[in-house]
Design an enzyme around this catalytic site. Structure first.
Site, mmCIF file in Angstrom:
data_model
loop_
_atom_site.group_PDB
_atom_site.id
_atom_site.type_symbol
_atom_site.label_atom_id
_atom_site.label_comp_id
_atom_site.label_asym_id
_atom_site.label_seq_id
_atom_site.Cartn_x
_atom_site.Cartn_y
_atom_site.Cartn_z
ATOM 1 N N ARG A 171 -34.757 11.061 109.135
ATOM 2 C CA ARG A 171 -35.410 10.441 107.986
ATOM 3 C C ARG A 171 -36.890 10.393 108.329
ATOM 4 N NH1 ARG A 171 -31.391 11.368 105.610
ATOM 5 N NH2 ARG A 171 -29.953 9.934 104.560
ATOM 6 N N GLU A 197 -40.900 10.532 99.806
ATOM 7 C CA GLU A 197 -40.283 11.732 99.226
ATOM 8 C C GLU A 197 -40.186 11.598 97.710
ATOM 9 O OE1 GLU A 197 -36.622 12.522 101.321
ATOM 10 O OE2 GLU A 197 -37.668 12.788 103.212
ATOM 11 N N HIS A 219 -36.131 18.040 101.896
ATOM 12 C CA HIS A 219 -34.922 17.264 102.221
ATOM 13 C C HIS A 219 -33.649 17.986 101.733
ATOM 14 C CE1 HIS A 219 -33.388 12.947 103.057
ATOM 15 N NE2 HIS A 219 -32.448 13.839 103.341
#
Ligand code: NAP
Length: 330
Positions: free
Chosen positions: A241, A270, A289
């Protein structure tokens, strides 16, 4: 026969997953692209017993509006979006999707290592920009770094960490170091891995890979001090993360030549803002991601999340996250 539990599904799911959910639950679906906007989620969650999602904060604000809520099923293995204390206090179970994505995420980590080390993305852009001209490339300027027989240091030797280890050792003959909360004798036996301190791993590795969950203990686990220990020739890979790493410190380490490059699937914010300096660096591979984003794996995750939702609501089987095990009826 008792009524089916009311559930909310906040993203599109494949038809077979829908059929399964409809068999067991009274479902309300979000059938547009993307995920249900937060405002609508807060409105619709008021009378459901279960919710299917894959991100977005499950916090007191949401939980307070959902007095009937018993289960939050996340179609993800990471669950840093769960406020575990608030869920525990209200007896709400949280489930996730371990195992089904290990190989897919591990493949992506190897791809990031290869792409950063051998400069694949950078040199693809170089060729496409017409810069590959006769006589234009001299000496060593396009050289990269080997993957095979290099040393990889994995931080977080869990399910995905082990899948990375297998590929690195069996596929690329890499030397393997790891640092994790607990020692893994089976990984040491299978892959010749050496357990070491985080500092030793940083000093000795050519590729440093972080794949821990994001928790209060791992937040900003890698910062200025840690980058300063790495080799100037080393690459840093993050598929965990964004917040496990101090992104400003990473930017500085790359700007100063403290490390050679990076491969990133995850970011502090994000989607990452377009003015993030990392996006301007040719020695940094950036992805949106997509660790688990293949058709098969996303299908498997959605089906597992659906089964977790039904299982947890009906007292059957479900992958309840470790911190919330034992609080409900399973
Ligand atoms: P896992 O099996 O739980 O493995 C996590 C490992 O990290 C465990 O070995 C754990 O140690 C270790 N760990 C936890 N806290 C630590 C700490 N403070 N210091 C050192 N090691 C620590 O989880 P997983 O299935 O491999 O997934 C790992 C993470 O990958 C997820 O939580 C998620 O954040 C991320 N992920 C990202 C993507 C993506 O799209 N980029 C996709 C999937 C997952 P123990 O063995 O002692 O518990």
């Amino acid at each position: 026969m008792s009524a089916k539990p009311k559930v909310l599904i906040t993203q599109k799911v494949p038809e077979t997953v829908q059929n399964y959910l409809n068999e067991h639950c009274d479902c309300t679906y979000w059938d547009k692209e993307g995920t249900m906007p937060r405002a609508e989620l807060l409105e619709k969650i008021t009378d459901v017993e279960g919710v299917f999602l894959s991100g977005g904060a499950v916090d007191t604000d949401l939980l307070d509006r959902a007095p009937n809520l018993r289960v939050v099923s996340s179609s993800s293995v990471g669950y840093n979006h769960f406020d575990l204390e608030a869920m525990k206090a209200r007896g709400v179970l949280g489930t996730h999707t371990p195992y089904v994505l290990d190989g897919t995420v591990a493949d992506l980590v190897l791809a990031l290592m290869l792409s950063a080390g051998r400069r694949i993305a950078e040199l693809d852009a170089f060729v496409k920009a017409g810069k590959w001209q006769k006589g234009a490339v001299k000496g060593t300027e396009l050289f990269g770094m080997d993957i095979h027989h290099a040393t990889v240091g994995i931080i977080g030797m869990g399910r995905i960490g082990e899948a990375i280890a297998k590929r690195a050792v069996h596929g690329f003959d890499m030397n393997l170091l790891y640092y994790s909360r607990s020692r893994k004798q089976d990984v040491e036996d299978k892959y010749g891995a050496r357990y070491c301190s985080l500092n030793e791993l940083l000093v000795e590795s050519d590729y440093v890979v972080i794949i821990t969950p994001l928790t209060p203990e791992t937040e900003h686990m890698i910062g200025k001090e840690q980058f300063s220990l790495m080799k100037p020739t080393a690459f840093f890979i993050n598929a965990s993360r964004g917040a496990t790493v101090d992104e400003q410190a990473l930017i500085e380490a790359l700007n100063n030549g403290t490390i050679r490059g990076a491969g990133l699937d995850v970011f502090d914010v994000e989607p990452t803002p377009i003015d993030n300096p990392l996006l301007k660096m040719p020695n940094v591979v950036t992805l949106p991601h997509i660790g688990s984003a293949t058709d098969k794996t996303r299908y498997d995750m959605a089906m597992l999340a659906a089964k977790n939702l039904v299982g947890a609501l009906t007292g059957g089987e479900a992958y309840v996250v470790q911190e919330l095990q034992g609080i409900g009826n399973i």
